[in-house]
Design an enzyme around this catalytic site. Structure first.
Site, PDB file in Angstrom:
ATOM      1  N   ASP A  26     -13.579 -45.239 -34.000  1.00  0.00           N
ATOM      2  CA  ASP A  26     -14.425 -44.503 -33.054  1.00  0.00           C
ATOM      3  C   ASP A  26     -13.596 -43.840 -31.953  1.00  0.00           C
ATOM      4  OD1 ASP A  26     -16.821 -43.534 -32.087  1.00  0.00           O
ATOM      5  OD2 ASP A  26     -17.343 -45.359 -30.987  1.00  0.00           O
ATOM      6  N   HIS A  43     -11.320 -35.552 -35.343  1.00  0.00           N
ATOM      7  CA  HIS A  43     -11.489 -36.155 -36.675  1.00  0.00           C
ATOM      8  C   HIS A  43     -10.233 -35.938 -37.519  1.00  0.00           C
ATOM      9  CE1 HIS A  43     -15.525 -37.006 -35.612  1.00  0.00           C
ATOM     10  NE2 HIS A  43     -15.981 -35.777 -35.712  1.00  0.00           N
ATOM     11  N   LEU A 137      -2.875 -53.411 -51.709  1.00  0.00           N
ATOM     12  CA  LEU A 137      -3.853 -53.332 -50.609  1.00  0.00           C
ATOM     13  C   LEU A 137      -5.085 -52.565 -51.093  1.00  0.00           C
ATOM     14  CD1 LEU A 137      -4.607 -53.360 -47.467  1.00  0.00           C
ATOM     15  CD2 LEU A 137      -3.434 -51.159 -47.352  1.00  0.00           C
TER      16      LEU A 137
HETATM   17  C1  IPE Z   1     -19.842 -45.558 -35.827  1.00  0.00           C
HETATM   18  O1  IPE Z   1     -19.489 -44.700 -34.795  1.00  0.00           O
HETATM   19  C2  IPE Z   1     -19.693 -44.886 -37.146  1.00  0.00           C
HETATM   20  C3  IPE Z   1     -18.320 -44.569 -37.572  1.00  0.00           C
HETATM   21  C4  IPE Z   1     -17.235 -44.876 -36.929  1.00  0.00           C
HETATM   22  C5  IPE Z   1     -18.217 -43.890 -38.828  1.00  0.00           C
HETATM   23  P1  IPE Z   1     -20.571 -43.811 -34.021  1.00  0.00           P
HETATM   24  O2  IPE Z   1     -19.820 -43.043 -33.007  1.00  0.00           O
HETATM   25  O3  IPE Z   1     -21.371 -43.043 -34.994  1.00  0.00           O
HETATM   26  O4  IPE Z   1     -21.513 -44.909 -33.364  1.00  0.00           O
HETATM   27  P2  IPE Z   1     -22.426 -44.829 -32.065  1.00  0.00           P
HETATM   28  O5  IPE Z   1     -23.321 -43.640 -32.220  1.00  0.00           O
HETATM   29  O6  IPE Z   1     -21.535 -44.678 -30.883  1.00  0.00           O
HETATM   30  O7  IPE Z   1     -23.149 -46.129 -32.040  1.00  0.00           O
HETATM   31  C1  IPE Z   2     -15.649 -41.556 -34.872  1.00  0.00           C
HETATM   32  O1  IPE Z   2     -15.477 -40.740 -33.773  1.00  0.00           O
HETATM   33  C2  IPE Z   2     -15.779 -40.782 -36.158  1.00  0.00           C
HETATM   34  C3  IPE Z   2     -17.127 -40.840 -36.737  1.00  0.00           C
HETATM   35  C4  IPE Z   2     -18.168 -41.442 -36.232  1.00  0.00           C
HETATM   36  C5  IPE Z   2     -17.307 -40.141 -37.989  1.00  0.00           C
HETATM   37  P1  IPE Z   2     -16.707 -40.076 -33.036  1.00  0.00           P
HETATM   38  O2  IPE Z   2     -16.975 -38.765 -33.642  1.00  0.00           O
HETATM   39  O3  IPE Z   2     -17.876 -40.988 -32.997  1.00  0.00           O
HETATM   40  O4  IPE Z   2     -16.099 -39.882 -31.586  1.00  0.00           O
HETATM   41  P2  IPE Z   2     -16.835 -40.130 -30.202  1.00  0.00           P
HETATM   42  O5  IPE Z   2     -17.421 -41.508 -30.253  1.00  0.00           O
HETATM   43  O6  IPE Z   2     -17.897 -39.097 -30.088  1.00  0.00           O
HETATM   44  O7  IPE Z   2     -15.778 -39.985 -29.179  1.00  0.00           O
HETATM   45 MG    MG Z   3     -18.486 -42.404 -31.724  1.00  0.00          MG
END
Ligand code: IPE
Ligand code: IPE
Ligand code: MG
Length: 247
Positions: A26, A43, A137
């Site tokens: 995240d 990303h 792995l």
């Molecule tokens: C969780 O992250 C999903 C992934 C890392 C793929 P999100 O960014 O989507 O989760 P919330 O919305 O903060 O709970």
């Molecule tokens: C995690 O990073 C990737 C996915 C959920 C696919 P985010 O896109 O949620 O990044 P933030 O949380 O908005 O910073």
């Molecule tokens: Mg996120």
């Protein structure tokens, strides 16, 4: 920094590494915004962290890494971002598959195949097929994954079996239930890591994490390096896992 990594590596007990680590990757969007870049740049940058995590996991002889790549809730994001995220596994495997093969990495996937673009699904399936005999792995991608959806899917299939008299409901236990999960062939994660400072589970591995240890790192995913993984493992190794018992 290599120096930091070596320092913490020296403290790790190689006989006590978690067998399965699951990671909620995240903070990509916030990482990009902080740099004045579009979210998708975050990303893309996150892919480098995946490489670091794999390398460090191989050094430690960790058996399974599960990466939360796309949740069942992430479809609610803007179309452009969803499209980019759905194309990322393809981009990633085009670039990394040869290297993963050489490293002895076996690719696996959990989640619902429905709604995933065919191109993406085919690329992942190709990766799974071409790494099938690797055993160093397991790199398990949670793609269009939701813990609740996984449990509902299991319940429906179990109900069908009971209705067809192939299964006696009195015999349903935790082991049988486990057989109906996407993770049926994998051990439960001993350690779950979430990057970016958020302290929530966001529908990840709800059944499987009953006794997982949790680690929340403040670092945004694109900045997450081998040393951050080691930091989590070091903390994990110094915990007292009681599983409800007393010492
Ligand atoms: C969780 O992250 C999903 C992934 C890392 C793929 P999100 O960014 O989507 O989760 P919330 O919305 O903060 O709970
Ligand atoms: C995690 O990073 C990737 C996915 C959920 C696919 P985010 O896109 O949620 O990044 P933030 O949380 O908005 O910073
Ligand atoms: Mg996120």
């Amino acid at each position: 920094m290599a120096g930091e990594k070596d320092k913490i590596m020296a403290k790790i007990d190689l006989d006590k590494v978690p067998e399965h680590i699951a990671i909620i990757m995240d903070g990509n969007g916030r990482w990009a915004r902080k740099k004045g870049l579009p979210r998708i740049a975050g990303h893309r940058a996150g892919v480098e962290s995946i490489r670091e995590v794999i390398e460090t996991s191989l050094e430690l002889n960790i058996k399974v890494i599960t990466l939360f790549a796309f949740s069942t809730e992430n479809w609610k994001r803007p179309r452009k971002e969803v499209n980019f995220l759905m194309n990322l596994p393809l981009e990633y495997l085009n670039k990394e598959l040869d290297n993963l093969k050489k490293q002895g990495v076996k690719i696996n996937k959990i989640g619902c195949e429905e709604d995933i673009p065919e191109k993406t699904l085919n690329a992942v399936k190709k990766g799974i097929k071409e790494t099938y005999n690797n055993n160093k792995l397991i790199l398990n991608f949670a793609l269009n994954y939701g813990g609740r959806a996984e449990i509902i899917n299991a319940v429906k299939r179990i109900a069908d079996k009971v209705e067809n008299k192939e299964l006696d409901s009195n015999n349903i236990d935790e082991n049988i239930f486990n057989e109906y999960l996407y993770t049926k062939d994998l051990p439960d994660p001993s350690l779950i890591i979430r990057s970016s400072g958020e302290k929530r589970i966001s529908n990840f591995l709800l059944w499987q994490m009953a006794y997982s240890e949790l680690w929340f790192s403040p670092v945004y995913w694109p900045d997450f390096k081998g040393e951050h993984l080691l930091e989590a493992i070091y903390d994990y190794q110094n915990r007292d896992r009681r599983f409800g018992k007393v010492k």
